[in-house]
Write a protein that holds these residues in place. Structure first.
Motif, PDB file in Angstrom:
ATOM      1  N   SER B 178      19.706 -79.808  20.284  1.00  0.00           N
ATOM      2  CA  SER B 178      21.066 -79.378  20.584  1.00  0.00           C
ATOM      3  C   SER B 178      21.316 -79.372  22.082  1.00  0.00           C
ATOM      4  N   LEU B 179      20.361 -78.787  22.784  1.00  0.00           N
ATOM      5  CA  LEU B 179      20.503 -78.656  24.234  1.00  0.00           C
ATOM      6  C   LEU B 179      20.579 -80.032  24.876  1.00  0.00           C
ATOM      7  N   LEU B 180      19.654 -80.919  24.434  1.00  0.00           N
ATOM      8  CA  LEU B 180      19.631 -82.261  25.017  1.00  0.00           C
ATOM      9  C   LEU B 180      20.916 -83.005  24.719  1.00  0.00           C
ATOM     10  N   PHE B 181      21.363 -82.875  23.469  1.00  0.00           N
ATOM     11  CA  PHE B 181      22.549 -83.625  23.066  1.00  0.00           C
ATOM     12  C   PHE B 181      23.807 -83.103  23.739  1.00  0.00           C
ATOM     13  N   GLN B 186      28.777 -81.263  27.423  1.00  0.00           N
ATOM     14  CA  GLN B 186      29.439 -80.008  27.792  1.00  0.00           C
ATOM     15  C   GLN B 186      29.863 -80.032  29.242  1.00  0.00           C
ATOM     16  N   ARG B 187      28.966 -80.572  30.083  1.00  0.00           N
ATOM     17  CA  ARG B 187      29.301 -80.634  31.495  1.00  0.00           C
ATOM     18  C   ARG B 187      30.520 -81.523  31.700  1.00  0.00           C
ATOM     19  N   GLU B 188      30.509 -82.642  30.974  1.00  0.00           N
ATOM     20  CA  GLU B 188      31.656 -83.549  31.072  1.00  0.00           C
ATOM     21  C   GLU B 188      32.943 -82.842  30.681  1.00  0.00           C
ATOM     22  N   VAL B 189      32.883 -82.178  29.533  1.00  0.00           N
ATOM     23  CA  VAL B 189      34.092 -81.501  29.058  1.00  0.00           C
ATOM     24  C   VAL B 189      34.561 -80.505  30.092  1.00  0.00           C
ATOM     25  N   LYS B 190      33.608 -79.746  30.617  1.00  0.00           N
ATOM     26  CA  LYS B 190      33.951 -78.715  31.599  1.00  0.00           C
ATOM     27  C   LYS B 190      34.609 -79.344  32.833  1.00  0.00           C
ATOM     28  N   GLN B 191      33.973 -80.420  33.335  1.00  0.00           N
ATOM     29  CA  GLN B 191      34.514 -81.065  34.528  1.00  0.00           C
ATOM     30  C   GLN B 191      35.896 -81.630  34.260  1.00  0.00           C
ATOM     31  N   ARG B 232      37.837 -86.387  22.576  1.00  0.00           N
ATOM     32  CA  ARG B 232      36.799 -87.211  21.946  1.00  0.00           C
ATOM     33  C   ARG B 232      35.421 -86.611  22.168  1.00  0.00           C
ATOM     34  N   THR B 233      35.138 -86.248  23.424  1.00  0.00           N
ATOM     35  CA  THR B 233      33.844 -85.639  23.716  1.00  0.00           C
ATOM     36  C   THR B 233      33.687 -84.343  22.941  1.00  0.00           C
ATOM     37  N   ASP B 234      34.763 -83.580  22.916  1.00  0.00           N
ATOM     38  CA  ASP B 234      34.741 -82.312  22.214  1.00  0.00           C
ATOM     39  C   ASP B 234      34.468 -82.525  20.730  1.00  0.00           C
ATOM     40  N   ALA B 235      35.105 -83.554  20.172  1.00  0.00           N
ATOM     41  CA  ALA B 235      34.903 -83.842  18.745  1.00  0.00           C
ATOM     42  C   ALA B 235      33.441 -84.179  18.485  1.00  0.00           C
ATOM     43  N   ALA B 236      32.834 -84.932  19.412  1.00  0.00           N
ATOM     44  CA  ALA B 236      31.420 -85.273  19.248  1.00  0.00           C
ATOM     45  C   ALA B 236      30.580 -83.999  19.229  1.00  0.00           C
ATOM     46  N   LEU B 237      30.904 -83.076  20.121  1.00  0.00           N
ATOM     47  CA  LEU B 237      30.167 -81.809  20.177  1.00  0.00           C
ATOM     48  C   LEU B 237      30.323 -81.038  18.875  1.00  0.00           C
ATOM     49  N   ARG B 238      31.566 -80.977  18.411  1.00  0.00           N
ATOM     50  CA  ARG B 238      31.806 -80.222  17.185  1.00  0.00           C
ATOM     51  C   ARG B 238      31.129 -80.889  15.990  1.00  0.00           C
ATOM     52  N   GLY B 239      31.172 -82.216  15.981  1.00  0.00           N
ATOM     53  CA  GLY B 239      30.521 -82.942  14.897  1.00  0.00           C
ATOM     54  C   GLY B 239      29.041 -82.608  14.845  1.00  0.00           C
ATOM     55  N   GLU B 299      22.440 -73.387  23.180  1.00  0.00           N
ATOM     56  CA  GLU B 299      23.418 -74.368  23.646  1.00  0.00           C
ATOM     57  C   GLU B 299      24.278 -73.841  24.782  1.00  0.00           C
ATOM     58  N   LYS B 300      24.407 -72.532  24.845  1.00  0.00           N
ATOM     59  CA  LYS B 300      25.291 -71.945  25.859  1.00  0.00           C
ATOM     60  C   LYS B 300      24.686 -71.959  27.250  1.00  0.00           C
ATOM     61  N   ILE B 301      23.378 -72.200  27.331  1.00  0.00           N
ATOM     62  CA  ILE B 301      22.701 -72.069  28.630  1.00  0.00           C
ATOM     63  C   ILE B 301      23.372 -72.884  29.737  1.00  0.00           C
ATOM     64  N   PRO B 302      23.703 -74.172  29.484  1.00  0.00           N
ATOM     65  CA  PRO B 302      24.318 -74.931  30.592  1.00  0.00           C
ATOM     66  C   PRO B 302      25.607 -74.293  31.108  1.00  0.00           C
ATOM     67  N   GLN B 303      26.321 -73.584  30.216  1.00  0.00           N
ATOM     68  CA  GLN B 303      27.574 -72.972  30.652  1.00  0.00           C
ATOM     69  C   GLN B 303      27.339 -71.868  31.665  1.00  0.00           C
ATOM     70  N   TYR B 304      26.250 -71.115  31.460  1.00  0.00           N
ATOM     71  CA  TYR B 304      25.964 -70.046  32.421  1.00  0.00           C
ATOM     72  C   TYR B 304      25.613 -70.631  33.772  1.00  0.00           C
ATOM     73  N   ARG B 305      24.998 -71.820  33.714  1.00  0.00           N
ATOM     74  CA  ARG B 305      24.511 -72.400  34.961  1.00  0.00           C
ATOM     75  C   ARG B 305      25.644 -72.555  35.975  1.00  0.00           C
ATOM     76  N   ASN B 306      26.803 -72.993  35.488  1.00  0.00           N
ATOM     77  CA  ASN B 306      27.952 -73.134  36.379  1.00  0.00           C
ATOM     78  C   ASN B 306      28.243 -71.838  37.128  1.00  0.00           C
ATOM     79  N   SER B 307      28.316 -70.760  36.348  1.00  0.00           N
ATOM     80  CA  SER B 307      28.627 -69.468  36.953  1.00  0.00           C
ATOM     81  C   SER B 307      27.535 -69.072  37.935  1.00  0.00           C
TER      82      SER B 307
END
Lengths: 580, 588
Positions: B178-181, B186-191, B232-239, B299-307
């Protein structure tokens, strides 16, 4: 639950598919429970392992079908939510740009941006969750309960009775929590904003010499915030506590009653096990609804907020003369064109601009029109009418001899270039920013207007010249430079009308002087409206409109107005007085 | 500064609370599982012929206990968890504040775009999820993992290892995949969402320009195209999230079947009682509920990294700011009851950065400001006015030359400066409290009488008497209740209460209309009689009231003198002055 829900395009097939999948899912839950119970009781009865493979695999199959259904449902509702969310956003964006800057002023930039970006996401989450949850709530428990009743009435009764208890408790606790929240909402908001407020005021605190000691106040407020939050949470968490408590209690009661009847040989082990497996499944949909309650509530509100924007009326400019059929050429502006405002008025709007009443004006050809008056006199409102941002609520306008209801028409706007106090500089190259009205303009033309707007010194100092990125993420320009970009833009478009709304008041006086020197010659041959409270512009205007309390107080040249010794004269007098 | 800097230090002071929270979390799962376990056992047992109802009395009590205890334990766990996190948040806030406080005066120049301070505050709020959504669930899952494997191990080591493998997929393999995928996406979506945010904010601010350009539809189209890309990226994540859930459940299903057959085998060989088959099988579902969410937590770990990165960024810069020559020398602060202040700048120059190539922000400045002198400073933006003010306030030390207050280096006053110099700038912050409290910030010990006096001096009386609760009326967030001119008057009352011999006015009238500007300046000048004034201004209204007017260009003085002198001597000055007060206006 939500009357809008059935109105969204393509919602019915989604309901049908989700309904079908929920049905399949509920059936597979029944079957998996039944088969699992059968295997267990057969094995318990000592039957050989080998013979149970078949049913065990059937159980696994039912189990997988159940979760595959969940996956499909989520997929279908996500697709629908995504499509609906996007089309709502598109509609809202279109509407926003039709409503124009007026709307932005009323709602606040931050609010609108948040609504478009986060509101749509929340709304999508809501749509994605609400359909499967609603269907799930209304299908699965009913079906499972019916089956349980056919197997064992007592368990059926226990489960039936629990459901309303849970719902009543959750509503009661929800209401209590709400009431408590409302009661301390004000202090709660202050507490939660205190930290951001402190950070934003850090500079001020430093100047006051309070910044060091303020750290203690942050600690104290944080602590009070924590106590307040915990008080609320103690009640808020009670609702999930009640849900947990009653479901578990109900399952436990079912188990014990099953046990007692099994002892008395009133039922078989298979039935008992089946019911025991089904009992938690019976409550699952309610638990899911409870878990997603806040997300759906937020999303629903966001959806309503968007709808309220989409449903706003845009009043279009109409041609009032029967003889003229299209608005197309009516608005063309040339040397001997004529614009007359007949008794134009704007009623005061909530949260908004100053009202106007009985504005009568006549402007012809290429002239420099100054609009002056104190704050709140109605300058900006008049500019908004002239620029075609605002539809007057009364009166009408005559353009080139044709009566129209307003200037809010694409054709009129295409005649106009606009220089507000803070021109729009978007993230892109300097050249692209200059080409804003005419993206197809050649680089030569761009260089020409850049020179004319007095930007060539800036351009030669930039490493990438005209290709330098400016705006957000790029180089930031000073207020004077922004004005010059807007000026270059206006020149490139060679639109015959120029609208300037307080272009220099925020600039330092030297920049203001230089900008004025650049601008004045460029006004030649255009119809210019310049609204400002900087008096010095007025000497260079051909005609001056003096606004006072929402009305046109005087119209005339500088000399005429001075000679009249009216409002204009007083305005100048008051500004010429020294301080003391 | 390590990345964990915002995370690890809070573990040790709250260690026992953490332990308790995790134990309660594990107990929650344990109760739910035990309910199913004892229920399964109970009805299996009940279906066998038993002599006495008392034989099933213990499981009945067990079922009832576990049935009620889960909700209670879970409730306590959540409350304790939130209470602890809120305590930690409070510490984090104080820490962030203490990091930002020394650089307060550099913040606005460093973070020009966006509301970085608001974002930092949000980052702190967001970090609570590190504990609540990621750390606690993961640790609880690992703890249960160990418990499950050990307890199965007491029956059959080989089977325990098989189950260990299944659970390993749930708590380690799937989360890692999950993390790798998701990490990159996630970073893309965020950016992309950030850039959408920027783009939309720009466009909404420039709405008028768009409407006039006639290209609105074009903007909406490009914006929607960008949104589609994100979608599209988001849909891939949700999928992936859906698929992951399904895979997880499939493993649970296979686990159930495996357990079923193992238990049956054990029963056949007489190793366990038959009643345990149902017990074992039924327990799988509630236990799995603890393992399945681990992927989402990880999966949430990369999100914290930004903060965390943003917060860490503030600290790096702090070291930088200190290195830039900001040394506070509190010992040098002598008796501070000075009521007479003499400020002198001799050949003062300053440039940001130490290298020779760096341009001078100010150079060769000479100022002599005895107590009571009033000077105006004017110049274009970026001409070095703010740097000059910082030098006078001792916030930065001149690179060459000297800046001296009463014979002592201005920089040596450090934190004592606010008792000598007060500042009224373009947008003084009004805090979200009452008018009186905002004014009282000037002097916390001030009586209500003193506040009213200051208010009267700032000519606030009419405004205050029109307010529903007078001085106790809340100003609302950032003083929204009031107009720009009114806000400045409240801030003026505040610095009057601060009562310093020197007052710095940093363009306090930008954005005000001429009448308000005039009236505010009149009030200021009247209230400041006897005080030293250093007034940076963008207009020349009121320049005639000053003892000296200084024109700056490119960091140095272009012309200086009294208003009268400059009017006589400098045509340029005359020209500019006429913009504010066109002399020929009435004489036409």
């Amino acid at each position: 639950m939500d009357k809008n829900l059935l109105g969204y395009k393509g919602v019915k097939p989604v309901f049908l598919i989700v309904g079908f999948l929920t049905l399949v899912q509920s059936l597979s839950i029944l079957l998996l429970a039944k088969w699992l119970a059968e295997v267990i009781s057969a094995l318990f009865a000592g039957e050989p392992l080998k013979e149970q493979w078949g049913i065990a695999l059937l159980f696994l199959l039912a189990f997988l079908v159940r979760h595959a259904c969940a996956m499909l449902m989520s997929h279908v509702s996500y697709r629908f939510a995504e499509a609906t969310g996007s089309s709502m956003r598109k509609e809202m964006m279109d509407k926003l740009f039709q409503l124009g800057p007026r709307m932005v002023g009323d709602r606040g930039t931050g609010n609108l941006v948040t609504l478009v970006l986060e509101g749509v996401t929340k709304f999508r989450t809501y749509l994605e969750l609400i359909i499967p949850r609603m269907v799930g709530m209304s299908v699965t428990p009913v079906l499972l309960l019916l089956y349980i009743f056919t197997q064992d009435t007592t368990s059926g009764i226990i489960l039936t009775v629990t459901m309303p208890i849970i719902i009543v408790f959750m509503i009661l606790i929800g209401l209590t929590a709400r009431k408590q929240m409302d009661r301390q909402l004000k202090s709660y908001r202050t507490l939660s904003n205190h930290f951001v407020d402190s950070l934003r005021g850090l500079e001020t605190l430093k100047f006051l010499g309070r910044s060091r000691s303020h750290s203690e106040s942050i600690a104290a407020v944080s602590d009070r915030y924590r106590s307040a939050t915990m008080r609320t949470l103690r009640v808020a968490f009670l609702s999930s506590f009640a849900l947990d408590f009653f479901t578990m209690l109900s399952v436990a009661s079912v188990a014990v009653s099953l046990g007692l009847r099994l002892v008395n040989d009133q039922m078989t082990l298979v039935t008992g096990l089946t019911i025991l497996i089904l009992a938690p499944e019976y409550f699952l949909p309610v638990r899911l609804v409870g878990a997603d309650f806040h997300a759906t509530l937020d999303g629903k509100e966001a959806g309503e907020a968007m709808k309220s924007i989409i449903d706003r009326d845009t009043v279009k400019a109409e041609v009032l003369d029967r003889s003229v059929s299209s608005t197309g050429s009516v608005f063309d502006w040339h040397k001997d064109s004529e614009l007359i405002l007949n008794d134009v008025g704007v009623d005061y709007e909530e949260g908004g601009h100053s009202s106007l009443a009985g504005i009568n004006l006549k402007v012809t050809g290429a002239r420099k029109v100054g609009i002056i008056g104190e704050s709140g006199a109605g300058k900006s409102t008049l500019v908004d009418i002239l620029g075609g941002f605002l539809h007057p609520t009364s009166g009408n306008i005559t353009v080139n001899g044709t009566h129209v209801s307003a200037l809010t028409d694409e054709e009129w706007r295409k005649q106009t270039s606009y220089i507000p106090q803070r021109p729009y500089i978007f993230s892109g190259t300097l050249a692209d920013n200059v080409r804003f009205y005419y993206p197809d303009a050649s680089m030569d033309e761009v260089s020409r207007v850049v020179d004319a707007a007095g930007l060539s010194k800036l351009v030669s100092s930039l490493p990438n010249g005209l290709g330098e990125m400016i705006g957000g993420g790029g180089r930031s320009l000073s207020g004077g430079q922004e004005q010059r970009v807007a000026l270059a833009r206006a020149l490139l478009s060679s639109r015959p009308i120029m609208l300037l709304d307080e272009p220099t008041a925020h600039l330092d006086i030297e920049t203001e002087y230089e900008l004025k020197e650049t601008m004045l010659p460029l006004f030649a041959g255009k119809l210019v409206f310049l609204a400002t409270h900087r008096l010095h512009w007025m000497i260079d205007m051909d005609v001056i409109i003096v606004m006072h309390q929402g009305q046109v107080a005087e119209v005339g040249t500088h000399r005429e107005l001075i000679a009249r010794k009216g409002v204009y004269y007083e305005l100048i007098q008051s500004q010429l007085e020294g301080i003391h | 500064m390590k990345r964990e800097g915002w995370f690890a230090p809070y573990i040790s002071p709250y260690f026992w609370r953490f332990v308790l929270i995790i134990l309660l979390g594990a107990l929650t799962v344990f109760s739910a599982s035990s309910l199913m376990y004892t229920s399964g056992f109970l009805i299996s047992k009940a279906s066998t012929p038993i002599e006495n109802i008392l034989m099933i009395y213990v499981p009945i009590v067990g079922v009832r206990t576990f049935g009620t205890s889960r909700a209670v334990i879970h409730y306590i766990e959540r409350l304790l968890g939130h209470d602890t996190i809120l305590r930690i948040l409070s510490k984090m806030r104080i820490r962030l504040y203490n990091i930002l406080e020394p650089q307060a005066l550099f913040l606005s120049s460093r973070f020009r775009t966006g509301d970085i301070l608001g974002m930092l505050a949000d980052d702190i709020e967001y970090l609570q999820n590190v504990y609540l959504r990621t750390v606690f669930p993961s640790v609880i899952a690992l703890l249960l993992y160990a418990a499950v494997v050990i307890s199965l191990g007491t029956f059959d080591i080989a089977f325990a290892l098989l189950m260990a493998l299944y659970i390993l997929v749930l708590v380690v393999v799937l989360p890692l995949i999950s993390l790798l995928f998701t990490q990159k996406r996630q970073r893309e979506v965020k950016q992309e969402r950030n850039s959408l945010y920027q783009k939309l904010t720009d466009a909404v601010l420039g709405m008028g320009d768009w409407v006039i350009s006639g290209r609105q539809a074009q903007f909406v189209d490009t914006y929607e195209a960008d949104e589609k890309r994100v979608a599209r990226t988001d849909a891939a994540l949700r999928g992936w999230a859906r698929l992951r859930m399904f895979i997880g459940q499939a493993i649970v299903g296979v686990g159930v079947v495996s357990l079923l057959f193992w238990a049956a085998g054990q029963y056949a060989s007489g190793a366990i009682a038959g009643t345990l088959i149902a017990a074992f099988v039924l327990v799988v579902f509630p236990v799995a509920d603890a393992f399945l969410p681990v992927s989402e937590a990880v999966e949430k770990i990369p999100q914290y990294r930004n903060s965390l990165e943003r917060l860490a960024g503030v600290e790096v810069d702090e070291e930088h700011a200190v290195a830039a020559g900001l040394t506070l020398d509190n010992t040098a602060a002598a008796a501070m009851d000075v009521q007479s202040v003499h400020i002198q700048l001799k050949n003062a120059g300053y440039r940001y950065g130490a290298s020779e190539s760096e341009e001078w922000s100010i150079r060769d400045l000479n100022l002599d400001i005895p107590q009571g002198k009033k000077i105006a400073i004017i110049g274009r933006s970026g001409v070095g006015k703010s740097t000059l003010l910082k030098v006078i306030q001792g916030v930065i030390k001149p690179s060459v030359g000297s800046a001296v207050i009463n014979g002592m280096d201005a920089a040596a006053y450090g934190d004592r400066i606010p008792s000598i110099i007060s500042v009224l700038n373009q947008s003084p912050h009004l805090f979200d409290t009452t008018v009186a409290n905002n004014i009282r910030l000037g002097d916390p010990k001030a009586s209500d009488e003193a506040i009213k006096e200051a208010g009267a001096l700032a000519k606030l009386d009419t405004l205050i008497s029109s307010l529903p609760e007078g001085y106790n009326t809340p100003v609302r967030e950032a003083g929204q209740r009031f107009s720009g001119g009114e806000r400045q008057r409240i801030a003026l009352a505040r610095i009057l209460l601060q009562n310093t011999p020197v007052v710095v006015l940093d363009e306090p009238t930008v954005g005000l209309d001429p009448r308000t500007e005039r009236e505010l300046l009149a009030t200021i000048f009247e209230a400041m009689a006897g005080k030293t004034l250093v007034w940076v201004t963008h207009h020349l209204v009121g320049a005639e009231q000053m003892d000296e007017v200084i024109f700056m260009e490119n960091g140095s003085v272009e012309m200086r003198g009294t208003h009268a002198e400059l009017m006589e001597r400098e045509p340029r000055y005359r020209r500019l002055y006429e913009l504010d007060r066109p002399a020929e206006f009435l004489s036409v």
